[in-house]
Design an enzyme around this catalytic site. Sequence first.
Site, PDB file in Angstrom:
ATOM      1  N   MET A 163       0.855  -1.269   0.124  1.00  0.00           N
ATOM      2  CA  MET A 163       0.012   0.034  -0.277  1.00  0.00           C
ATOM      3  C   MET A 163       1.077   1.390  -0.079  1.00  0.00           C
ATOM      4  SD  MET A 163      -3.104   0.417   2.872  1.00  0.00           S
ATOM      5  CE  MET A 163      -2.052   0.438   4.407  1.00  0.00           C
ATOM      6  N   LEU A 164       1.778   1.790   0.966  1.00  0.00           N
ATOM      7  CA  LEU A 164       2.651   2.326   0.882  1.00  0.00           C
ATOM      8  C   LEU A 164       4.220   2.370  -0.397  1.00  0.00           C
ATOM      9  CD1 LEU A 164       3.825   4.692   1.938  1.00  0.00           C
ATOM     10  CD2 LEU A 164       5.159   3.445   3.681  1.00  0.00           C
ATOM     11  N   ILE A 187      12.805 -10.328   1.716  1.00  0.00           N
ATOM     12  CA  ILE A 187      14.019  -9.927   2.545  1.00  0.00           C
ATOM     13  C   ILE A 187      14.047 -11.066   3.281  1.00  0.00           C
ATOM     14  CG2 ILE A 187      13.367  -7.258   2.591  1.00  0.00           C
ATOM     15  CD1 ILE A 187      11.921  -7.212   4.737  1.00  0.00           C
ATOM     16  N   THR A 220       2.544  -7.846   8.036  1.00  0.00           N
ATOM     17  CA  THR A 220       2.019  -6.427   8.471  1.00  0.00           C
ATOM     18  C   THR A 220       0.321  -6.665   8.838  1.00  0.00           C
ATOM     19  OG1 THR A 220       0.639  -6.142   6.135  1.00  0.00           O
ATOM     20  CG2 THR A 220       2.765  -4.580   7.137  1.00  0.00           C
ATOM     21  N   ASP A 243       4.040   3.063  15.400  1.00  0.00           N
ATOM     22  CA  ASP A 243       3.558   3.121  17.156  1.00  0.00           C
ATOM     23  C   ASP A 243       3.335   1.969  17.576  1.00  0.00           C
ATOM     24  OD1 ASP A 243       0.982   2.294  14.985  1.00  0.00           O
ATOM     25  OD2 ASP A 243      -0.307   3.268  16.390  1.00  0.00           O
ATOM     26  N   TYR A 278       3.712  -8.075  16.237  1.00  0.00           N
ATOM     27  CA  TYR A 278       3.629  -6.989  15.255  1.00  0.00           C
ATOM     28  C   TYR A 278       4.989  -6.304  16.404  1.00  0.00           C
ATOM     29  CZ  TYR A 278       3.408  -3.488  12.308  1.00  0.00           C
ATOM     30  OH  TYR A 278       2.935  -2.806  11.131  1.00  0.00           O
TER      31      TYR A 278
HETATM   32  N1  LIG Z   1      -0.923  -0.705   7.142  1.00  0.00           N
HETATM   33  C1  LIG Z   1      -0.457   0.626   8.355  1.00  0.00           C
HETATM   34  O1  LIG Z   1      -1.203   0.293   8.896  1.00  0.00           O
HETATM   35  C2  LIG Z   1       1.324   0.726   9.006  1.00  0.00           C
HETATM   36  C3  LIG Z   1       1.032   1.637  10.671  1.00  0.00           C
HETATM   37  C4  LIG Z   1       2.006   2.060  10.244  1.00  0.00           C
HETATM   38  C5  LIG Z   1       3.064   1.360  10.250  1.00  0.00           C
HETATM   39  N2  LIG Z   1       3.365   0.097   8.972  1.00  0.00           N
HETATM   40  C6  LIG Z   1       4.249   0.105   8.108  1.00  0.00           C
HETATM   41  O2  LIG Z   1       4.452   0.648   7.113  1.00  0.00           O
HETATM   42  C7  LIG Z   1       4.859  -0.706   6.294  1.00  0.00           C
HETATM   43  C8  LIG Z   1       4.555  -0.450   5.052  1.00  0.00           C
HETATM   44  O3  LIG Z   1       3.363  -0.671   4.903  1.00  0.00           O
HETATM   45  P1  LIG Z   1       1.608  -1.124   4.304  1.00  0.00           P
HETATM   46  O4  LIG Z   1       0.953  -1.462   4.535  1.00  0.00           O
HETATM   47  O5  LIG Z   1       1.674  -0.621   2.825  1.00  0.00           O
HETATM   48  O6  LIG Z   1       2.144  -3.133   4.200  1.00  0.00           O
HETATM   49  P2  LIG Z   1       1.462  -3.957   2.599  1.00  0.00           P
HETATM   50  O7  LIG Z   1       0.383  -3.024   2.104  1.00  0.00           O
HETATM   51  O8  LIG Z   1       1.164  -5.461   3.908  1.00  0.00           O
HETATM   52  O9  LIG Z   1       2.654  -4.209   1.911  1.00  0.00           O
HETATM   53  C9  LIG Z   1       4.100  -5.186   2.333  1.00  0.00           C
HETATM   54  C10 LIG Z   1       4.523  -5.908   1.145  1.00  0.00           C
HETATM   55  O10 LIG Z   1       5.856  -6.783   1.867  1.00  0.00           O
HETATM   56  C11 LIG Z   1       6.032  -7.044   0.958  1.00  0.00           C
HETATM   57  N3  LIG Z   1       6.414  -8.522   1.177  1.00  0.00           N
HETATM   58  C12 LIG Z   1       5.622  -9.572   3.016  1.00  0.00           C
HETATM   59  N4  LIG Z   1       6.755 -10.561   2.965  1.00  0.00           N
HETATM   60  C13 LIG Z   1       8.387  -9.707   1.869  1.00  0.00           C
HETATM   61  C14 LIG Z   1       9.229 -10.155   2.327  1.00  0.00           C
HETATM   62  N5  LIG Z   1       9.849 -11.205   3.073  1.00  0.00           N
HETATM   63  N6  LIG Z   1      10.548  -9.745   1.452  1.00  0.00           N
HETATM   64  C15 LIG Z   1      10.147  -9.052   0.623  1.00  0.00           C
HETATM   65  N7  LIG Z   1       8.376  -7.964   0.471  1.00  0.00           N
HETATM   66  C16 LIG Z   1       7.666  -8.770   1.531  1.00  0.00           C
HETATM   67  C17 LIG Z   1       4.569  -8.458   0.873  1.00  0.00           C
HETATM   68  O11 LIG Z   1       3.956  -8.993  -0.092  1.00  0.00           O
HETATM   69  P3  LIG Z   1       2.809  -9.373  -0.443  1.00  0.00           P
HETATM   70  O12 LIG Z   1       1.358  -8.567  -0.141  1.00  0.00           O
HETATM   71  O13 LIG Z   1       2.727 -10.756  -1.183  1.00  0.00           O
HETATM   72  O14 LIG Z   1       3.102 -10.192   1.580  1.00  0.00           O
HETATM   73  C18 LIG Z   1       3.957  -6.155   0.122  1.00  0.00           C
HETATM   74  O15 LIG Z   1       3.600  -5.668  -1.039  1.00  0.00           O
HETATM   75  C19 LIG Z   1       5.763  -1.513   6.707  1.00  0.00           C
HETATM   76  O16 LIG Z   1       6.759  -1.422   7.545  1.00  0.00           O
HETATM   77  C20 LIG Z   1       4.650  -1.622   7.987  1.00  0.00           C
HETATM   78  O17 LIG Z   1       5.071  -2.408   8.961  1.00  0.00           O
HETATM   79  C21 LIG Z   1       2.097   0.309   8.347  1.00  0.00           C
END
Ligand SMILES: NC(=O)c1ccc[n+]([C@@H]2O[C@H](COP(=O)([O-])OP(=O)(O)OC[C@H]3O[C@@H](n4cnc5c(N)ncnc54)[C@H](OP(=O)(O)O)[C@@H]3O)[C@@H](O)[C@H]2O)c1
Length: 280
Positions: free
Chosen positions: A10-11, A33, A58, A98, A121
């Site tokens: 998403m990000l 990774i 996530t 957070d 997490y």
């Molecule tokens: N979403 C929130 O509300 C939130 C809040 C605070 C912080 N964050 C942080 O912000 C960042 C981005 O979040 P997001 O919501 O955009 O995450 P997301 O939509 O879940 O995207 C994560 C991406 O990482 C990929 N991935 C998973 N395991 C992997 C691996 N072993 N090697 C390489 N790629 C891998 C996923 O692929 P698959 O889809 O194929 O698994 C997906 O494309 C993360 O670090 C998250 O912890 C998110």
Amino acid sequence: MILVVGAKGMLGRDLMRVLPGDVRGVDIEEIDITSPESVRRVILTLKPRVVVNCAAYTDVDGCETNADLAMAVNGEGVGHLAAVTREIGALLVQMSTDYVFDGVKESPFLEDDPPNPLSVYGRSKLMGEEQARETPDHLIVRTQWLYGLGGKNFVETMLRLSTERSEIAVVDDQIGSPTWTVDLALAISELIENNCRGTYHAANRGICSWFDFARAIFAEAGVEMTVRPQTTAQLGRPAPRPLYSALCCDKLTRDTGLELEGWREALATYLEKRREAGLS
Ligand SMILES: NC(=O)c1ccc[n+]([C@@H]2O[C@H](COP(=O)([O-])OP(=O)(O)OC[C@H]3O[C@@H](n4cnc5c(N)ncnc54)[C@H](OP(=O)(O)O)[C@@H]3O)[C@@H](O)[C@H]2O)c1
């Protein structure tokens, strides 16, 4: 060149649109990774000047039952990236959350407040921060309550549920700042452009509960829905969440001049972009 790891998330998708200049994106098909070999192969070949790591496991509740995977992706995986970025002298930008805090505070969390994660997490993301700090050239960006186009998120869940029912219960005792991934991507871009290093908080301005956020989503979308308040204890999710997790973003503003817009304005813009994209 800037390399976005987790570019299909998403990000990651919004970062690919917002970051200026030569930007490349890879996801799990090119870099897993958890595999030091794949991390080394891709990064040593591409030799980026900046690596932004958005890849993560996530699923907050899923992490409770898959702790080994959570630690491998969100913790050790960041260590593999830190080792290679250090070797080639690249900046590592690591996304964090957070949920590294316990939520036991009555004012927004500062970057140097002591972390005390409540969930697997949160612990895995804290390990990721520690791993990122193993390279001197790092930037850790903590954010929260993300939503964006193409992602699984609270806004999309509420809009989907509004087509299936007319009443919903939403927790009203967790407080934070809903944050649009486009605004967060702008903040990350500014932090990189301004040569910032260390730890920063970045979220849309203002705070609310999930209950307030749900009501705002339905109001802005013009959808009739009865929203009833519910406590976190009543919802009974597997992973504990911090009750108060507002992030103070003054350091971001001080060092970049950027102040992110209020969460309600950001939500209105997001819903407008959704409509423009043909989503109902
Ligand atoms: N979403 C929130 O509300 C939130 C809040 C605070 C912080 N964050 C942080 O912000 C960042 C981005 O979040 P997001 O919501 O955009 O995450 P997301 O939509 O879940 O995207 C994560 C991406 O990482 C990929 N991935 C998973 N395991 C992997 C691996 N072993 N090697 C390489 N790629 C891998 C996923 O692929 P698959 O889809 O194929 O698994 C997906 O494309 C993360 O670090 C998250 O912890 C998110």
